[in-house]
Scaffold this motif. Structure first.
Motif, PDB file in Angstrom:
ATOM      1  N   TRP A  44       0.790  -1.224   0.000  1.00 20.34           N
ATOM      2  CA  TRP A  44       0.000   0.000   0.000  1.00 20.34           C
ATOM      3  C   TRP A  44       0.826   1.280   0.000  1.00 20.34           C
ATOM      4  N   ASP A  45       2.087   1.196   0.398  1.00 19.20           N
ATOM      5  CA  ASP A  45       2.958   2.376   0.348  1.00 19.20           C
ATOM      6  C   ASP A  45       4.400   1.911   0.393  1.00 19.20           C
ATOM      7  N   ASP A  46       5.324   2.866   0.214  1.00 19.86           N
ATOM      8  CA  ASP A  46       6.737   2.497   0.097  1.00 19.86           C
ATOM      9  C   ASP A  46       7.399   2.190   1.432  1.00 19.86           C
ATOM     10  N   SER A  47       6.622   2.203   2.522  1.00 19.56           N
ATOM     11  CA  SER A  47       7.182   1.811   3.819  1.00 19.56           C
ATOM     12  C   SER A  47       7.130   0.295   4.019  1.00 19.56           C
ATOM     13  N   GLN A  48       6.370  -0.398   3.166  1.00 24.50           N
ATOM     14  CA  GLN A  48       6.209  -1.836   3.323  1.00 24.50           C
ATOM     15  C   GLN A  48       7.289  -2.595   2.558  1.00 24.50           C
ATOM     16  N   SER A  49       7.587  -3.784   3.036  1.00 24.26           N
ATOM     17  CA  SER A  49       8.648  -4.594   2.436  1.00 24.26           C
ATOM     18  C   SER A  49       8.380  -4.856   0.966  1.00 24.26           C
ATOM     19  N   THR A  50       9.456  -4.886   0.194  1.00 19.30           N
ATOM     20  CA  THR A  50       9.343  -5.209  -1.236  1.00 19.30           C
ATOM     21  C   THR A  50      10.069  -6.514  -1.563  1.00 19.30           C
ATOM     22  N   SER A  51      10.367  -7.292  -0.528  1.00 15.31           N
ATOM     23  CA  SER A  51      11.050  -8.573  -0.700  1.00 15.31           C
ATOM     24  C   SER A  51      10.280  -9.625   0.073  1.00 15.31           C
ATOM     25  N   PHE A  52       9.897 -10.695  -0.616  1.00 12.98           N
ATOM     26  CA  PHE A  52       9.053 -11.716  -0.001  1.00 12.98           C
ATOM     27  C   PHE A  52       9.667 -13.101  -0.192  1.00 12.98           C
ATOM     28  N   GLY A  53       9.950 -13.763   0.921  1.00 15.53           N
ATOM     29  CA  GLY A  53      10.585 -15.066   0.864  1.00 15.53           C
ATOM     30  C   GLY A  53       9.591 -16.198   1.031  1.00 15.53           C
ATOM     31  N   TYR A  54       9.725 -17.219   0.174  1.00 12.30           N
ATOM     32  CA  TYR A  54       8.873 -18.405   0.222  1.00 12.30           C
ATOM     33  C   TYR A  54       9.763 -19.643   0.365  1.00 12.30           C
ATOM     34  N   PRO A  55       9.887 -20.225   1.560  1.00 13.23           N
ATOM     35  CA  PRO A  55      10.655 -21.464   1.675  1.00 13.23           C
ATOM     36  C   PRO A  55      10.043 -22.541   0.788  1.00 13.23           C
ATOM     37  N   LEU A  56      10.889 -23.256   0.050  1.00 14.50           N
ATOM     38  CA  LEU A  56      10.368 -24.316  -0.816  1.00 14.50           C
ATOM     39  C   LEU A  56       9.801 -25.442   0.029  1.00 14.50           C
ATOM     40  N   PRO A  57       8.811 -26.164  -0.496  1.00 12.26           N
ATOM     41  CA  PRO A  57       8.241 -27.288   0.246  1.00 12.26           C
ATOM     42  C   PRO A  57       9.316 -28.302   0.639  1.00 12.26           C
ATOM     43  N   GLU A  58       9.087 -28.981   1.737  1.00 16.30           N
ATOM     44  CA  GLU A  58      10.062 -29.943   2.246  1.00 16.30           C
ATOM     45  C   GLU A  58      10.382 -31.019   1.202  1.00 16.30           C
ATOM     46  N   GLY A  59      11.677 -31.264   1.005  1.00 14.48           N
ATOM     47  CA  GLY A  59      12.115 -32.290   0.071  1.00 14.48           C
ATOM     48  C   GLY A  59      12.077 -31.878  -1.379  1.00 14.48           C
ATOM     49  N   ILE A  60      11.813 -30.609  -1.661  1.00  8.66           N
ATOM     50  CA  ILE A  60      11.681 -30.143  -3.040  1.00  8.66           C
ATOM     51  C   ILE A  60      12.735 -29.085  -3.337  1.00  8.66           C
ATOM     52  N   ASP A  61      13.358 -29.207  -4.498  1.00  7.19           N
ATOM     53  CA  ASP A  61      14.319 -28.218  -4.969  1.00  7.19           C
ATOM     54  C   ASP A  61      13.689 -27.395  -6.090  1.00  7.19           C
ATOM     55  N   GLY A  62      14.260 -26.233  -6.332  1.00  4.26           N
ATOM     56  CA  GLY A  62      13.772 -25.381  -7.411  1.00  4.26           C
ATOM     57  C   GLY A  62      14.898 -24.909  -8.297  1.00  4.26           C
ATOM     58  N   GLN A  63      14.609 -24.720  -9.573  1.00  8.12           N
ATOM     59  CA  GLN A  63      15.584 -24.171 -10.520  1.00  8.12           C
ATOM     60  C   GLN A  63      14.892 -23.095 -11.358  1.00  8.12           C
ATOM     61  N   ILE A  64      15.477 -21.891 -11.321  1.00  8.40           N
ATOM     62  CA  ILE A  64      14.936 -20.792 -12.116  1.00  8.40           C
ATOM     63  C   ILE A  64      15.282 -21.019 -13.583  1.00  8.40           C
ATOM     64  N   GLN A  65      14.284 -20.901 -14.442  1.00 13.53           N
ATOM     65  CA  GLN A  65      14.446 -21.147 -15.867  1.00 13.53           C
ATOM     66  C   GLN A  65      14.692 -19.840 -16.623  1.00 13.53           C
ATOM     67  N   PRO A  66      15.180 -19.930 -17.862  1.00 14.76           N
ATOM     68  CA  PRO A  66      15.466 -18.712 -18.649  1.00 14.76           C
ATOM     69  C   PRO A  66      14.272 -17.774 -18.786  1.00 14.76           C
ATOM     70  N   ASP A  67      13.044 -18.316 -18.789  1.00 19.66           N
ATOM     71  CA  ASP A  67      11.870 -17.452 -18.944  1.00 19.66           C
ATOM     72  C   ASP A  67      11.413 -16.845 -17.624  1.00 19.66           C
ATOM     73  N   GLY A  68      12.139 -17.130 -16.528  1.00 18.36           N
ATOM     74  CA  GLY A  68      11.780 -16.579 -15.228  1.00 18.36           C
ATOM     75  C   GLY A  68      10.914 -17.484 -14.380  1.00 18.36           C
ATOM     76  N   SER A  69      10.420 -18.578 -14.954  1.00 12.80           N
ATOM     77  CA  SER A  69       9.641 -19.525 -14.164  1.00 12.80           C
ATOM     78  C   SER A  69      10.576 -20.391 -13.324  1.00 12.80           C
ATOM     79  N   VAL A  70      10.007 -21.188 -12.456  1.00  8.96           N
ATOM     80  CA  VAL A  70      10.794 -22.066 -11.581  1.00  8.96           C
ATOM     81  C   VAL A  70      10.200 -23.466 -11.667  1.00  8.96           C
ATOM     82  N   ILE A  71      11.021 -24.470 -11.979  1.00 10.21           N
ATOM     83  CA  ILE A  71      10.522 -25.836 -11.922  1.00 10.21           C
ATOM     84  C   ILE A  71      10.833 -26.407 -10.538  1.00 10.21           C
ATOM     85  N   LEU A  72       9.922 -27.192 -10.027  1.00  8.72           N
ATOM     86  CA  LEU A  72      10.041 -27.782  -8.702  1.00  8.72           C
ATOM     87  C   LEU A  72      10.270 -29.287  -8.860  1.00  8.72           C
ATOM     88  N   THR A  73      11.327 -29.792  -8.240  1.00 10.49           N
ATOM     89  CA  THR A  73      11.687 -31.198  -8.412  1.00 10.49           C
ATOM     90  C   THR A  73      11.925 -31.876  -7.073  1.00 10.49           C
TER      91      THR A  73
END
Length: 321
Positions: free
Chosen positions: A128-157
């Motif tokens: 709602w305004d520039d006082s709020q955080s602009t960085s949001f962390g999402y821990p990956l699900p347990e036992g799952i890895d992620g890889q960022i792809q060239p198009d910006g998506s992430v595959i979960l394995t």
């Protein structure tokens, strides 16, 4: 001309989100207005998704308190639990008319909405305004890895090990994906945003410089439809394949073992047959990897679709040590 001007003005007013008003504050905005704002932002971003229905192949569990995560599961029991953004208030959720759950931000936190979709779940933060955080962390699900792809998506394995003919290969079951990050401001303009991935945490960074508030930022998590695995061969194995040391028979054994790991005997038969039929492209791609500078390694993406008897794998290369 006056009528045309009034018509144009009416259309312009209609496209501006209802809550994008200087007189509207976070505290005075209703649940319905927040959910409408997120829906308008998704449309502006060009990514409106199919709403969840009773016939959807994915089941999404959204609790009133999302601190324990949001469940995303397929009809076959596969799936994972998606974390809410770390450090953001996600208790006391209220269900809006469109089926999304809205978590009102507290003590300067942004609002969060969770929207079940036909193939997964959309988690949106509303700044709602520039006082709020602009960085949001999402821990990956347990036992799952992620890889960022060239198009910006992430595959979960999810990592698996398979053994065939005395050779152990690294196999990743592809369990889902995260769509490319997007963010939109109150005027419907795109806001720069991207993902970073480190230590098992996916972080969305949003650059709100010159943005009109409120700003909506979104990752959308989805389950992979067909069952998929990614087989990666190391450098020594890639060299052996490139030189014809394994041949189609050796590749078939590994693919069959990978298929068995995700779908039992039917998966073994289908993925093994697919690799047997495409031994030539695999050997060729291994040669490309072997001749790269620096050298790369062979990987194959194999899809098992129940009821389909033939699968054609896709082969590529990846950076390896």
């Amino acid at each position: 001309m006056s009528a045309m001007a009034l018509s144009a003005l009416g259309m312009a007013s209609f496209t501006v989100p209802a809550v994008a008003d200087d007189a509207t504050s976070q505290d005075s905005t209703t649940v319905e207005q927040v959910s409408a704002l997120v829906s308008d932002a998704a449309t502006s971003a060009g990514v409106p998704a199919t709403d969840f229905t009773a016939d959807s192949p994915v089941s999404v569990t959204v609790p009133k308190d999302a601190s324990d995560g949001i469940g995303v599961h397929g009809t076959d029991g596969s799936g994972f639990t998606v974390s809410a953004p770390v450090g953001v208030s996600v208790d006391g959720g209220v269900v809006a008319g469109d089926g999304s759950t809205v978590y009102a931000g507290a003590e300067g936190h942004p609002d969060v909405t969770v929207t079940p979709l036909e193939s997964g779940v959309r988690i949106s933060t509303v700044l709602w305004d520039d006082s709020q955080s602009t960085s949001f962390g999402y821990p990956l699900p347990e036992g799952i890895d992620g890889q960022i792809q060239p198009d910006g998506s992430v595959i979960l394995t999810r990592a698996l090990e398979v053994e065939a003919d005395g050779v152990t290969s690294e196999v990743d079951a592809i369990v889902g994906q995260i769509e490319p990050a997007w963010a939109v401001d109150a005027n419907g303009n795109a806001v720069p945003t991207n993902y970073a991935l480190a230590d098992g945490v996916l972080t969305q960074e949003v650059d709100t410089t010159d943005a009109a508030f409120p700003v909506v930022a979104d990752p959308t998590w989805g389950l992979t439809g067909p069952l998929q695995v990614r087989v990666r061969w190391n450098r020594a194995e890639t060299a052996t394949i490139a030189n014809g040391g394994w041949g189609a028979t050796g590749l078939t054994a590994v693919c069959a073992a990978a298929g068995a790991a995700i779908a039992g005997p039917p998966g073994a038969a289908v993925l093994g047959a697919g690799c047997l039929a495409t031994g030539g492209p695999a050997i060729y791609t291994a040669g490309v990897a072997q001749n790269s500078n620096p050298k790369r390694c062979l990987e194959g993406f194999l899809t098992y679709i129940p009821g389909v008897s033939v699968v054609v794998p896709w082969y590529g290369t990846y950076a390896c040590k």
